[in-house]
Motif scaffolding. Structure first.
Motif, mmCIF file in Angstrom:
data_model
loop_
_atom_site.group_PDB
_atom_site.id
_atom_site.type_symbol
_atom_site.label_atom_id
_atom_site.label_comp_id
_atom_site.label_asym_id
_atom_site.label_seq_id
_atom_site.Cartn_x
_atom_site.Cartn_y
_atom_site.Cartn_z
ATOM 1 N N PRO A 45 0.846 -1.120 -0.037
ATOM 2 C CA PRO A 45 0.026 -0.008 -0.011
ATOM 3 C C PRO A 45 0.895 1.184 0.135
ATOM 4 O O PRO A 45 0.283 2.308 -0.431
ATOM 5 C CB PRO A 45 -0.770 -0.139 1.137
ATOM 6 C CG PRO A 45 -0.938 -1.476 1.658
ATOM 7 C CD PRO A 45 0.497 -1.973 1.125
ATOM 8 N N LYS A 46 1.984 1.243 0.441
ATOM 9 C CA LYS A 46 2.880 2.340 0.575
ATOM 10 C C LYS A 46 3.860 2.543 -0.520
ATOM 11 O O LYS A 46 3.573 3.549 -1.428
ATOM 12 C CB LYS A 46 3.821 2.316 1.705
ATOM 13 C CG LYS A 46 4.731 3.511 1.960
ATOM 14 C CD LYS A 46 5.320 3.542 3.205
ATOM 15 C CE LYS A 46 6.116 4.713 3.480
ATOM 16 N NZ LYS A 46 7.071 4.564 4.682
ATOM 17 N N CYS A 47 4.576 1.552 -0.885
ATOM 18 C CA CYS A 47 5.689 1.955 -2.106
ATOM 19 C C CYS A 47 5.253 1.132 -3.185
ATOM 20 O O CYS A 47 5.967 1.384 -4.331
ATOM 21 C CB CYS A 47 7.169 1.020 -1.556
ATOM 22 S SG CYS A 47 7.084 -0.820 -1.350
ATOM 23 N N ILE A 75 12.391 -4.169 3.895
ATOM 24 C CA ILE A 75 12.516 -3.522 5.169
ATOM 25 C C ILE A 75 13.223 -2.515 5.459
ATOM 26 O O ILE A 75 12.907 -1.454 6.078
ATOM 27 C CB ILE A 75 13.113 -4.883 6.082
ATOM 28 C CG1 ILE A 75 12.215 -5.893 6.073
ATOM 29 C CG2 ILE A 75 13.368 -4.188 7.458
ATOM 30 C CD1 ILE A 75 13.070 -7.183 6.722
ATOM 31 N N ASN A 76 14.399 -2.199 4.676
ATOM 32 C CA ASN A 76 15.188 -1.094 4.687
ATOM 33 C C ASN A 76 14.639 0.023 3.972
ATOM 34 O O ASN A 76 14.723 1.368 4.388
ATOM 35 C CB ASN A 76 16.724 -1.508 4.173
ATOM 36 C CG ASN A 76 17.387 -2.418 5.182
ATOM 37 O OD1 ASN A 76 17.165 -2.438 6.240
ATOM 38 N ND2 ASN A 76 18.106 -3.201 4.420
ATOM 39 N N GLU A 77 14.226 0.131 2.739
ATOM 40 C CA GLU A 77 13.525 0.761 1.947
ATOM 41 C C GLU A 77 12.370 1.490 2.120
ATOM 42 O O GLU A 77 12.184 2.668 2.190
ATOM 43 C CB GLU A 77 13.624 0.543 0.285
ATOM 44 C CG GLU A 77 14.868 0.292 0.021
ATOM 45 C CD GLU A 77 15.276 -1.305 0.069
ATOM 46 O OE1 GLU A 77 14.441 -1.817 0.690
ATOM 47 O OE2 GLU A 77 16.514 -1.572 -0.335
ATOM 48 N N CYS A 78 11.288 0.431 2.174
ATOM 49 C CA CYS A 78 9.901 1.003 2.361
ATOM 50 C C CYS A 78 9.565 1.071 4.074
ATOM 51 O O CYS A 78 8.803 1.989 4.437
ATOM 52 C CB CYS A 78 8.957 0.013 1.836
ATOM 53 S SG CYS A 78 7.041 0.332 2.048
ATOM 54 N N LYS A 79 9.858 -0.125 4.774
ATOM 55 C CA LYS A 79 9.544 -0.241 6.174
ATOM 56 C C LYS A 79 8.038 -0.108 6.610
ATOM 57 O O LYS A 79 7.899 -0.013 7.705
ATOM 58 C CB LYS A 79 10.085 1.010 7.029
ATOM 59 C CG LYS A 79 11.609 1.057 6.916
ATOM 60 C CD LYS A 79 12.419 2.307 7.442
ATOM 61 C CE LYS A 79 14.001 2.206 7.124
ATOM 62 N NZ LYS A 79 14.610 3.490 7.815
ATOM 63 N N TYR A 80 7.133 -0.419 5.859
ATOM 64 C CA TYR A 80 5.695 -0.346 5.931
ATOM 65 C C TYR A 80 5.432 -1.813 6.937
ATOM 66 O O TYR A 80 5.888 -2.741 6.186
ATOM 67 C CB TYR A 80 4.739 -0.329 4.649
ATOM 68 C CG TYR A 80 3.211 -0.375 5.079
ATOM 69 C CD1 TYR A 80 2.533 0.907 5.188
ATOM 70 C CD2 TYR A 80 2.543 -1.440 5.080
ATOM 71 C CE1 TYR A 80 1.358 0.805 5.454
ATOM 72 C CE2 TYR A 80 1.211 -1.553 5.454
ATOM 73 C CZ TYR A 80 0.632 -0.546 5.457
ATOM 74 O OH TYR A 80 -0.755 -0.556 6.035
ATOM 75 N N TRP A 81 4.823 -1.719 7.900
ATOM 76 C CA TRP A 81 4.274 -2.865 8.573
ATOM 77 C C TRP A 81 3.091 -2.504 9.427
ATOM 78 O O TRP A 81 3.298 -1.702 10.370
ATOM 79 C CB TRP A 81 5.703 -3.524 9.543
ATOM 80 C CG TRP A 81 5.375 -4.732 10.276
ATOM 81 C CD1 TRP A 81 4.102 -5.274 10.319
ATOM 82 C CD2 TRP A 81 6.308 -5.300 10.796
ATOM 83 N NE1 TRP A 81 4.352 -6.698 10.937
ATOM 84 C CE2 TRP A 81 5.569 -6.599 11.520
ATOM 85 C CE3 TRP A 81 7.797 -5.355 11.260
ATOM 86 C CZ2 TRP A 81 6.231 -7.699 12.118
ATOM 87 C CZ3 TRP A 81 8.345 -6.106 11.974
ATOM 88 C CH2 TRP A 81 7.687 -7.335 12.508
ATOM 89 N N LYS A 82 2.014 -2.833 9.287
ATOM 90 C CA LYS A 82 0.927 -2.671 10.103
ATOM 91 C C LYS A 82 0.340 -4.001 10.729
ATOM 92 O O LYS A 82 0.065 -5.018 10.007
ATOM 93 C CB LYS A 82 -0.077 -1.976 9.413
ATOM 94 C CG LYS A 82 -1.570 -1.286 10.300
ATOM 95 C CD LYS A 82 -2.350 -0.516 9.178
ATOM 96 C CE LYS A 82 -1.720 0.561 8.927
ATOM 97 N NZ LYS A 82 -1.276 1.449 9.708
ATOM 98 N N ASP A 213 10.642 11.893 0.906
ATOM 99 C CA ASP A 213 10.687 10.840 2.010
ATOM 100 C C ASP A 213 9.179 10.390 2.536
ATOM 101 O O ASP A 213 8.399 11.530 2.571
ATOM 102 C CB ASP A 213 11.554 11.609 3.301
ATOM 103 C CG ASP A 213 13.097 11.542 2.947
ATOM 104 O OD1 ASP A 213 13.413 10.872 2.263
ATOM 105 O OD2 ASP A 213 13.541 12.593 3.593
ATOM 106 N N ALA A 214 9.016 9.355 2.776
ATOM 107 C CA ALA A 214 7.789 8.830 3.335
ATOM 108 C C ALA A 214 6.382 9.117 2.355
ATOM 109 O O ALA A 214 5.477 9.505 2.910
ATOM 110 C CB ALA A 214 7.328 9.427 4.774
ATOM 111 N N PHE A 215 6.657 9.212 1.134
ATOM 112 C CA PHE A 215 5.708 9.548 0.324
ATOM 113 C C PHE A 215 4.564 8.352 0.187
ATOM 114 O O PHE A 215 4.882 7.260 -0.094
ATOM 115 C CB PHE A 215 6.120 9.658 -1.102
ATOM 116 C CG PHE A 215 5.124 10.442 -2.221
ATOM 117 C CD1 PHE A 215 5.135 11.455 -2.332
ATOM 118 C CD2 PHE A 215 4.231 9.596 -2.775
ATOM 119 C CE1 PHE A 215 4.157 12.172 -3.201
ATOM 120 C CE2 PHE A 215 3.475 9.906 -3.717
ATOM 121 C CZ PHE A 215 3.352 11.339 -3.929
ATOM 122 N N THR A 216 3.441 8.709 0.477
ATOM 123 C CA THR A 216 2.399 7.671 0.345
ATOM 124 C C THR A 216 1.358 7.879 -0.879
ATOM 125 O O THR A 216 0.871 8.988 -1.185
ATOM 126 C CB THR A 216 1.241 7.715 1.588
ATOM 127 O OG1 THR A 216 2.140 7.449 2.698
ATOM 128 C CG2 THR A 216 0.194 6.814 1.297
#
Length: 359
Positions: A45-47, A75-82, A213-216
């Motif tokens: 959903p993020k990257c 893990i290093n680039e996106c880091k999205y975890w819900k 940075d942190a673009f959704t």
């Protein structure tokens, strides 16, 4: 008496074992889905990379909790975890007996995978990245488009302006996604060969290249902005690819009553992206690629059910007969653009040409 006590002791032992099992199961109710090579991973959903793994509910036939709930493996680039509990808290949902209940809307079943976009907040690309892409209109797609239009330069420029066709590095084309409020959501970056075939393994996204940075990202239909430019248009045609939308619209250049849009992919016929049509008196026509009719028909019924839109689906070969009075038959994987290209440039443009792969 001793026998009765032994029975009671055994029952207590079984109950204790059952309680322990329940406790252990409770801790492992939500698990990551097992990898299925036929399906692969999902779009994050993020990257927007296909590196996302859902959480599933082991108590309820391993239903997914939500398409938003899971972990991106970048893990290093996106880091999205819900996690499921984060999702429940954010949406004021009590932990359900069944996660299937989350996929119910107004008492009617619908596919949650088609509506995850509605849960995503959205960032926009600044115009400073958007405007320079129009300084040079010559890219791998527009060079082919110019050939297709019989070297009608003005018509090509009109289509570039109409559909926000930008040029990136080298010969890359950027199909900018601009919404009805004129916000720049993202841009799909592709490359084509001289026959108008896309490089199969070459695709990128503007929101990744600008390195904000942190673009959704939250995508919209390609061509959504045309609803603001042509507010009186009554007929909306939606195809799969951006190329097809542009080529099909070139057949109706003088008809401002017709807007042609693209989903951008077979799996991108998504409920949330059709909410822009709510409360609009428009007729929506879907024309999938050959072979995708049943999938799009199922999703169309979901959209129609939830948004109550005037929406119909046409088999691409049926559309050719009705609109061009031709019995040419497209084969699996082909679309309206393939028919129009062969009609104007010859059959060799859609047959016998293998896709170029990225070096």
């Amino acid at each position: 008496m001793n026998d009765l006590q032994e029975i009671r002791d055994e029952l207590n032992r079984l109950q204790e074992a059952s309680d322990n099992t329940t406790s252990r199961s409770k801790r492992h109710r939500y698990v990551f889905e097992k990898y299925n090579p036929k399906i692969g991973k999902h779009i994050c959903p993020k990257c927007q990379k296909k590196t996302f793994v859902h959480y599933q509910d082991a108590f309820n036939n391993y239903q997914i909790i939500s398409p938003m709930v899971g972990k991106c493996e970048r893990i290093n680039e996106c880091k999205y975890w819900k996690t499921p509990y984060e999702f429940f808290n954010e949406n004021n949902i009590e932990e359900p007996e069944s996660c299937y209940n989350i996929c119910i809307n107004n008492g009617n079943e619908y596919d949650a995978l088609n509506d995850y976009d509605s849960l995503i907040s959205c960032d926009y690309i600044p115009e400073k990245y958007f405007k320079p892409s129009f300084n040079n209109c010559a890219n791998s797609f527009t060079i082919f488009l110019h050939e297709y239009l019989n070297k009608d330069t003005q018509k090509m420029l009109d289509l570039i302006k109409m559909f926000n066709i930008g040029t990136g590095n080298n010969t890359d084309v950027i199909f900018w996604q601009v919404d009805i409020e004129n916000n720049i959501r993202t841009g799909k970056i592709m490359r084509f060969n001289d026959k108008g075939k896309r490089w199969k393994n070459y695709i990128d996204w503007a929101h990744l290249r600008v390195k904000i940075d942190a673009f959704t990202v939250k995508q919209c239909l390609y061509g959504e902005h045309l609803l603001a430019h042509c507010p009186k248009a009554k007929q909306i045609i939606i195809v799969e690819s951006e190329k097809t939308a542009i080529i099909l619209k070139s057949e109706y250049m003088d008809d401002n009553n017709i807007i042609v849009m693209a989903t951008g992919g077979q799996q991108d016929l998504i409920l949330d992206r059709f909410k822009v049509f709510e409360d609009r008196a428009v007729e929506i026509t879907l024309i999938p690629d050959v072979g995708a009719q049943s999938d799009w028909k199922r999703k169309m019924e979901i959209i129609r059910l939830n948004l109550k839109l005037d929406i119909e689906l046409y088999d691409p070969n049926q559309f050719i007969i009705m609109n061009f009075n031709d019995d040419f038959t497209l084969e699996s994987g082909e679309d309206i653009a393939d028919y129009l290209i062969q009609k104007r440039l010859g059959l060799e443009y859609i047959t016998g040409e293998s896709y170029i792969t990225k070096k």
